[in-house]
Motif scaffolding. Structure first.
Motif, mmCIF file in Angstrom:
data_model
loop_
_atom_site.group_PDB
_atom_site.id
_atom_site.type_symbol
_atom_site.label_atom_id
_atom_site.label_comp_id
_atom_site.label_asym_id
_atom_site.label_seq_id
_atom_site.Cartn_x
_atom_site.Cartn_y
_atom_site.Cartn_z
ATOM 1 N N SER A 98 30.049 38.449 32.006
ATOM 2 C CA SER A 98 28.770 37.883 31.583
ATOM 3 C C SER A 98 28.941 36.700 30.635
ATOM 4 O O SER A 98 27.984 35.956 30.378
ATOM 5 C CB SER A 98 27.912 38.952 30.901
ATOM 6 O OG SER A 98 28.491 39.358 29.667
ATOM 7 N N LEU A 99 30.148 36.509 30.111
ATOM 8 C CA LEU A 99 30.391 35.419 29.156
ATOM 9 C C LEU A 99 30.777 34.106 29.839
ATOM 10 O O LEU A 99 30.884 33.071 29.168
ATOM 11 C CB LEU A 99 31.499 35.823 28.183
ATOM 12 C CG LEU A 99 31.183 36.998 27.260
ATOM 13 C CD1 LEU A 99 32.410 37.412 26.478
ATOM 14 C CD2 LEU A 99 30.036 36.651 26.314
ATOM 15 N N VAL A 100 31.014 34.141 31.167
ATOM 16 C CA VAL A 100 31.416 32.928 31.875
ATOM 17 C C VAL A 100 30.527 32.724 33.112
ATOM 18 O O VAL A 100 30.048 33.686 33.701
ATOM 19 C CB VAL A 100 32.901 32.999 32.296
ATOM 20 C CG1 VAL A 100 33.807 33.070 31.093
ATOM 21 C CG2 VAL A 100 33.172 34.186 33.210
ATOM 22 N N PRO A 101 30.313 31.436 33.503
ATOM 23 C CA PRO A 101 30.726 30.248 32.759
ATOM 24 C C PRO A 101 29.701 29.781 31.727
ATOM 25 O O PRO A 101 30.023 28.983 30.854
ATOM 26 C CB PRO A 101 30.883 29.202 33.858
ATOM 27 C CG PRO A 101 29.862 29.578 34.865
ATOM 28 C CD PRO A 101 29.785 31.098 34.833
ATOM 29 N N GLY A 102 28.431 30.264 31.819
ATOM 30 C CA GLY A 102 27.365 29.731 30.980
ATOM 31 C C GLY A 102 27.566 29.832 29.475
ATOM 32 O O GLY A 102 27.657 28.803 28.789
ATOM 33 N N PRO A 103 27.641 31.056 28.896
ATOM 34 C CA PRO A 103 27.832 31.163 27.449
ATOM 35 C C PRO A 103 29.106 30.461 26.967
ATOM 36 O O PRO A 103 29.114 29.825 25.910
ATOM 37 C CB PRO A 103 27.918 32.681 27.235
ATOM 38 C CG PRO A 103 27.111 33.255 28.360
ATOM 39 C CD PRO A 103 27.409 32.369 29.532
#
Length: 245
Positions: A51-56
């Motif tokens: 959930s941490l990639v790629p956006g955050p």
């Protein structure tokens, strides 16, 4: 350390500690040798929580690039950024669109493949130079890879391989600010980046802050060649772990 059972965005204390260590390491690599943030950060964060990639991660990377460029814009060649921005715009749009054709459950394996491709390109011996044709062409391909995985670095790194370290750090810092800005805007526009992702990006900031504070001392002592070798080892091992999931 968080008390037992307390979670932040589904992340426990051990995971938050691992994330902070990853961001310290990735920030130190980027600010010491001018390249390597995403190649280190993306696969390791994906192992902790996809959930941490790629956006955050892209949001957090933008902050690292600001710190990298501050006070060094005089070393940037504006025409390089112009050619690069055009290529990134086209490539990022293609990469983000491609994500809609991929099953979300398959994304960790897709990231693993793209990371191995990135390492192979970095080690390929391909000779490029900082001329408009190479900058634009490398930027289109970098945008495609970055749009899909958040990793823009290898090809544009080859373009600047023979430039001075000071110019590389300044120019690529601004280049990646453009790259991550385009990535963020296109992910927001496509609905792949929501308010919760902005909140998740805050989890990455403590490690960045520590890395920025330590970077001047590390950069003065770093062996760039050994750090690059370590970076490639980390990326390959992480990519293989993602493929094995």
């Amino acid at each position: 350390m968080l008390p037992d059972g307390v979670l932040v965005f589904g992340l426990g204390g051990a995971e938050l500690l691992a994330i902070t260590a990853i961001m310290v390491l990735a920030t130190l690599i980027q600010m010491s040798i001018g390249i390597g943030l995403s190649l280190c950060m993306m696969p390791l964060l994906a192992l902790v929580s996809p959930s941490l990639v790629p956006g955050p991660a892209a949001l957090a990377a933008f902050a690292v690039m600001i710190a990298m460029v501050l006070g060094k814009t005089r070393l940037v060649v504006p025409s390089d950024i112009g050619w690069g921005s055009g290529g990134l715009l086209v490539g990022t749009a293609i990469g983000v669109a491609a994500l809609f054709q991929i099953d979300p459950a398959s994304l960790p394996r897709v990231f693993g493949v793209l990371i191995l491709v990135a390492v192979a390109l970095s080690l390929s011996g391909l000779r490029l130079s900082a001329r408009p044709r190479d900058i634009a062409g490398a930027s289109v391909l970098s945008g495609i890879m970055g749009g899909m995985s958040g990793i823009h670095g290898p090809l544009i790194g080859l373009v600047y391989a023979r430039e001075s370290p000071a110019r590389v750090r300044a120019t690529l810092g601004l280049y990646w600010m453009v790259a991550y800005a385009l990535l963020i805007v296109m992910h927001v526009g496509s609905g792949r980046l929501a308010a919760v992702d902005l909140a998740r990006a805050l989890v990455l900031l403590p490690g960045i802050g520590i890395g920025v504070l330590l970077a001047p001392q590390v950069a003065a002592r770093v062996d760039g060649r050994r750090m690059r070798i370590g970076l490639y080892v980390i990326a390959v091992v992480s990519a293989l772990a993602l493929l094995a999931r």
